[in-house]
Design an enzyme around this catalytic site. Structure first.
Site, short mmCIF file in Angstrom:
data_model
loop_
_atom_site.label_atom_id
_atom_site.label_comp_id
_atom_site.label_asym_id
_atom_site.label_seq_id
_atom_site.Cartn_x
_atom_site.Cartn_y
_atom_site.Cartn_z
N GLY A 1 2.27 6.87 -5.42
CA GLY A 1 3.07 6.65 -4.22
C GLY A 1 3.56 5.20 -4.24
N LEU A 2 3.94 4.70 -3.08
CA LEU A 2 4.46 3.33 -3.08
C LEU A 2 3.43 2.34 -3.58
CD1 LEU A 2 6.70 3.25 0.08
CD2 LEU A 2 7.37 3.08 -2.31
N ALA A 3 2.17 2.52 -3.20
CA ALA A 3 1.15 1.57 -3.64
C ALA A 3 0.87 1.75 -5.14
CB ALA A 3 -0.13 1.76 -2.82
N HIS B 1 0.34 9.18 16.37
CA HIS B 1 1.73 8.76 16.54
C HIS B 1 2.31 9.43 17.78
CE1 HIS B 1 5.82 7.73 15.75
NE2 HIS B 1 5.51 7.12 14.61
N ARG C 1 1.91 2.11 19.10
CA ARG C 1 1.67 3.55 19.09
C ARG C 1 0.46 3.99 19.89
NH1 ARG C 1 3.10 4.42 12.68
NH2 ARG C 1 5.31 4.06 13.03
N HIS D 1 -1.48 10.72 12.39
CA HIS D 1 -0.40 10.22 11.54
C HIS D 1 -0.86 9.32 10.41
CE1 HIS D 1 3.60 8.88 10.54
NE2 HIS D 1 3.27 7.63 10.77
N GLU E 1 -2.65 2.86 1.65
CA GLU E 1 -3.34 3.46 2.79
C GLU E 1 -4.81 3.78 2.48
OE1 GLU E 1 -1.04 6.54 4.73
OE2 GLU E 1 -2.72 7.11 6.02
N LEU F 1 4.47 0.79 4.72
CA LEU F 1 5.26 0.65 3.49
C LEU F 1 5.16 -0.80 3.01
CD1 LEU F 1 8.43 2.72 4.48
CD2 LEU F 1 6.34 3.50 3.39
C1 LIG Z 1 5.94 11.51 8.29
C2 LIG Z 1 5.55 10.09 8.01
C3 LIG Z 1 6.48 9.06 8.17
C4 LIG Z 1 6.12 7.74 7.91
N1 LIG Z 1 7.05 6.75 8.10
C5 LIG Z 1 6.70 5.48 7.85
C6 LIG Z 1 7.65 4.43 8.02
O1 LIG Z 1 8.80 4.64 8.39
N2 LIG Z 1 7.25 3.16 7.75
C7 LIG Z 1 5.99 2.86 7.32
O2 LIG Z 1 5.70 1.69 7.08
N3 LIG Z 1 5.09 3.85 7.13
C8 LIG Z 1 5.40 5.13 7.37
N4 LIG Z 1 4.47 6.12 7.19
C9 LIG Z 1 3.19 5.80 6.53
C10 LIG Z 1 3.42 5.66 5.02
O3 LIG Z 1 4.33 6.63 4.58
C11 LIG Z 1 2.14 5.81 4.20
O4 LIG Z 1 1.11 5.06 4.76
C12 LIG Z 1 2.37 5.33 2.78
O5 LIG Z 1 3.50 5.93 2.22
C13 LIG Z 1 1.16 5.59 1.91
O6 LIG Z 1 1.47 5.21 0.59
P1 LIG Z 1 0.36 5.25 -0.54
O7 LIG Z 1 1.01 4.84 -1.80
O8 LIG Z 1 -0.83 4.46 -0.09
O9 LIG Z 1 -0.10 6.77 -0.62
P2 LIG Z 1 0.72 8.13 -0.94
O10 LIG Z 1 2.18 7.96 -0.87
O11 LIG Z 1 0.07 9.18 -0.10
O12 LIG Z 1 0.39 8.41 -2.45
C14 LIG Z 1 -0.86 8.88 -2.85
C15 LIG Z 1 -0.81 9.14 -4.33
O13 LIG Z 1 -2.12 9.37 -4.78
C16 LIG Z 1 -2.17 10.55 -5.55
N5 LIG Z 1 -3.51 11.11 -5.41
C17 LIG Z 1 -4.23 11.27 -4.28
N6 LIG Z 1 -5.44 11.76 -4.58
C18 LIG Z 1 -5.48 11.91 -5.91
C19 LIG Z 1 -6.46 12.38 -6.80
N7 LIG Z 1 -7.66 12.78 -6.39
N8 LIG Z 1 -6.15 12.43 -8.12
C20 LIG Z 1 -4.92 12.04 -8.58
N9 LIG Z 1 -3.97 11.56 -7.77
C21 LIG Z 1 -4.25 11.50 -6.44
C22 LIG Z 1 -1.07 11.43 -5.02
O14 LIG Z 1 -0.69 12.35 -6.01
C23 LIG Z 1 0.00 10.37 -4.74
O15 LIG Z 1 0.69 10.08 -5.92
C24 LIG Z 1 4.82 7.45 7.48
C25 LIG Z 1 3.89 8.47 7.32
C26 LIG Z 1 4.23 9.77 7.63
C27 LIG Z 1 3.19 10.82 7.54
#
Ligand SMILES: Cc1cc2nc3c(=O)[nH]c(=O)nc-3n(C[C@H](O)[C@H](O)[C@H](O)COP(=O)(O)OP(=O)(O)OC[C@H]3O[C@@H](n4cnc5c(N)ncnc54)[C@H](O)[C@@H]3O)c2cc1C
Length: 637
Positions: free
Chosen positions: A42-44, A266, A330, A401, A425, A441
């Site tokens: 994901g983004l992280a 949310h 929120r 959320h 996250e 994000l």
């Molecule tokens: C509908 C919605 C709208 C949002 N809008 C906003 C916004 O406008 N602005 C904002 O700042 N935040 C927003 N958020 C919050 C934000 O989107 C998330 O907190 C953020 O994108 C999380 O990014 P991440 O990289 O930490 O995790 P994720 O994007 O959830 O990525 C997780 C990754 O880990 C992988 N993974 C997980 N478990 C495993 C495993 N066991 N084995 C292998 N791979 C695994 C997945 O495949 C994925 O690639 C929103 C959230 C939601 C639900």
């Protein structure tokens, strides 16, 4: 166990720079000798994997979807914060820092939050350089809008698709490295255990989701960017696949889990419409820039919104919080929506929703402007509800959320297990008890592009690790553990579906550990969850085998982990005898119904240590201190 946050001291403005200078570096020619496993794209995770590879490390990146582009981050709608002050409206790094510490109800580390606010400036530059198509004003400058908990406009956006556009930026950076051979991407691969050797994270055990093959991967460090665990509630705005398995299984191997009960509700989601719904949809917070939240003044008013005259409407957020109005944070907006519905003034068939009304904005700005700003969100609402928000108000209700809790990490984003880093996250780091909108994000990208790539070198340069292979006892144990869980799930051979258990667990969590919690309810949940978990292991039915694509098996493993996490969340919520941010204990509120913190006894991060199946976890406390933003009752009035 002493929790050393490794936060630098001295002037907050220079802490990160001084800290970075003191970190050991890995010489460019040596970087290719190290392998880093990044779980999550994901983004992280995606930004971290791309950046580490760009620096010269060998990277393996894993995700359970068929492509990194399907990570849940793609769903993010509203925007990303940065203290650029392009609107010249009084914003600054310090103000973003201040808003975030206050918005988190004084339960986050000041050092981390300041760094995040500072790095927010670089993130926007980085993403613009990648070609992320942020909205622009007519002049060509990047446009901004406002999100909750702030009185300035600092949210950069790409219509209602900000997450998608940012993820495409990170994805192209990742694919560039895949093309160069510095990142090996493993899609459809789920991490099911962490390999810990001599107390250090050295690898993972995964299951190939197409063939079922259980494999081991070794590295010098492991990074988890595996997202949040909001789906423990079954119904949430998260993508259906979001789960806790990676961080929970790392927790079982010794990583501390911090503030598990800090979950975010949310305020603007499409209300639940029936018992068999499996997903909730977010309506972005950005809508509160122009939408006005209201309910009828009198309870039981069944007139259509257009029949209710102005003086018989209660714009309750504007009335109670005149300074922030509809843009209160929120937790405050959600609690107030619940309050008016509990008073019998909710609208819609169930009475569990409030209006979000664009009538005035459309009159003021014209429908084309509103369409330009929120068109895709309006279309989505229309498709799901059959109602047209250009002509009648949206109906919204709070929903699960985001999760502020996650694995405990120090200032370097390393967990208490040396070599295990946690980003995005999945960690607990920056948002305290309530995250401000558009800051997730920002945090995920700060962690992945800017923080981790600096801090991980210090660990790698300071530790000489032995070679590892499958013959090591710790590796054999981790593999056996994964095989054992799979076998137990397949052999249970009961009569109930995985979803039916998940739905029941989610209801317990929503009723007793949701928007409002109390001692009696939490104790009830702590009785009900273990009983349901026991039944799950006896009577769950998982069809198919372990040697094929088997989504029922995948789900079952994730729900098994949700059961254990749910118990920890309730325990944490019961232990924290105060209200703060999203953690609202009904016993602890001010006469106006606001969260009442107890700084004397609870100004700490609660980090829980796993003790084994059926045993009570041990609580460790990381005290929080505030040198700059002094704890006070949060006021948005
Ligand atoms: C509908 C919605 C709208 C949002 N809008 C906003 C916004 O406008 N602005 C904002 O700042 N935040 C927003 N958020 C919050 C934000 O989107 C998330 O907190 C953020 O994108 C999380 O990014 P991440 O990289 O930490 O995790 P994720 O994007 O959830 O990525 C997780 C990754 O880990 C992988 N993974 C997980 N478990 C495993 C495993 N066991 N084995 C292998 N791979 C695994 C997945 O495949 C994925 O690639 C929103 C959230 C939601 C639900």
């Amino acid at each position: 166990m002493e929790l050393n946050s490794k936060c630098p001291t001295g002037a907050i403005e220079t802490r990160w720079d001084r800290h970075r200078f003191n970190l050991k570096l890995v010489n460019p020619a040596n970087k290719r000798k190290y392998t880093v496993l990044v779980v999550g794209s994901g983004l992280a995770g995606g930004s971290a994997a791309a950046t580490l590879a760009e620096l010269g490390y060998n990277v393996h990146c894993f995700c359970f979807q068929d492509s990194p582009r399907r990570a849940h981050s793609i769903a993010a709608q509203g925007g990303i914060n940065a203290a650029k002050n392009y609107h010249n409206d009084g914003d600054s790094v310090y103000r973003l820092f201040y808003d975030t510490v206050k918005g988190g109800d004084f339960r986050a580390r000041e050092s981390n939050v300041y760094r995040l606010a500072n790095i927010s400036l670089n993130i926007i530059d980085q993403c613009v350089a990648q070609g992320v198509p942020f909205a622009r004003e007519y002049s060509g400058y990047l446009d901004n809008r406002s999100f909750g908990g702030a009185q300035v406009s600092r949210t950069f956006y790409a219509r209602g698709q900000t997450g998608q556009q940012l993820l495409l930026g990170a994805y192209q950076a990742l694919e560039h490295q895949v093309g160069k051979g510095t990142v090996q991407m493993h899609a459809r691969t789920e991490m099911l255990d962490l390999i810990v050797v001599d107390g250090r994270a050295r690898g993972i055990v995964s299951r190939n989701l197409i063939t079922g093959k259980v494999e081991t991967w070794f590295g010098d460090a492991v990074v988890l960017g595996t997202g949040g665990y909001g789906n423990v509630f079954f119904l949430s705005t998260n993508a259906k696949g979001c789960n806790t398995t990676a961080i929970w299984r790392a927790h079982r191997r010794g990583a501390l889990f911090a503030n598990p009960c800090f979950t975010q509700i949310h305020p603007t989601c499409i209300p639940v419409s029936g018992d068999y719904q499996s997903k909730l949809t977010l309506m972005s917070e950005s809508l509160r820039n122009d939408g006005r939240v209201w309910v009828p003044l009198k309870g039981g008013d069944k007139r259509t919104p257009s029949q209710i005259p102005e003086n018989e409407r209660d714009y309750f957020l504007e009335r109670k919080y005149p300074s922030f109005g509809n843009l209160v944070p929120r937790d405050v907006a959600s609690r107030n929506a619940k309050m008016v519905c509990d008073e019998g003034r909710g609208v819609g068939e169930t009475g569990l929703s409030v209006y979000l009304d664009f009538r005035d904005a459309i009159q003021r700005l014209g429908a084309p402007v509103i369409k330009e700003r929120y068109g895709n969100l309006f279309d989505m609402y229309n498709r799901i509800t059959g109602e047209d928000p250009y002509n009648e108000p949206m109906r919204i209700y709070p929903a699960i959320h985001y999760t502020m809790g996650g694995l405990w990490v120090d200032y370097n984003l390393m967990s208490n297990l040396p070599g295990l880093y946690v980003i995005g996250e999945a960690n607990f780091s920056d948002h305290g008890a309530n995250r401000l909108g558009a800051s997730a994000l920002m945090q995920g990208l700060a962690d992945g592009y800017f923080v981790l790539p600096n801090t991980i070198g210090d660990y790698l340069a300071s530790n000489k690790l032995d070679k590892l292979d499958d013959s090591h006892t710790a590796v054999k144990q981790a593999v056996a553990n994964v095989q054992d869980i799979t076998k137990r799930l397949l052999n249970a051979n009961g009569k109930r579906t995985v979803d039916s258990f998940h739905r029941e667990l989610g209801k317990i969590m929503w009723d007793y550990c949701g928007m409002a919690r109390n001692e009696q309810g939490l104790k009830k949940a702590l009785n009900e969850i273990p009983a349901l978990r026991e039944e799950f292991w006896k009577s769950v039915k998982v069809l198919g085998s372990g040697e094929e694509l088997n989504q029922s098996l995948e789900k079952a493993g994730r729900v098994a982990d949700f059961f254990e996490l749910a118990e920890l969340m309730c325990r944490d919520a019961l232990d924290r005898n105060e209200s703060c941010g999203g953690h609202f204990r009904e016993e602890y509120q001010t006469p106006e119904g606001e969260a009442a913190r107890d700084d004397e006894h609870y100004s700490y991060a609660a980090a829980w240590e796993y003790q084994g199946p059926g045993k009570s976890p041990v609580l460790h406390k990381e005290p929080l201190s505030f040198d700059y933003v002094h704890p006070a009752q949060r006021s948005y009035k």
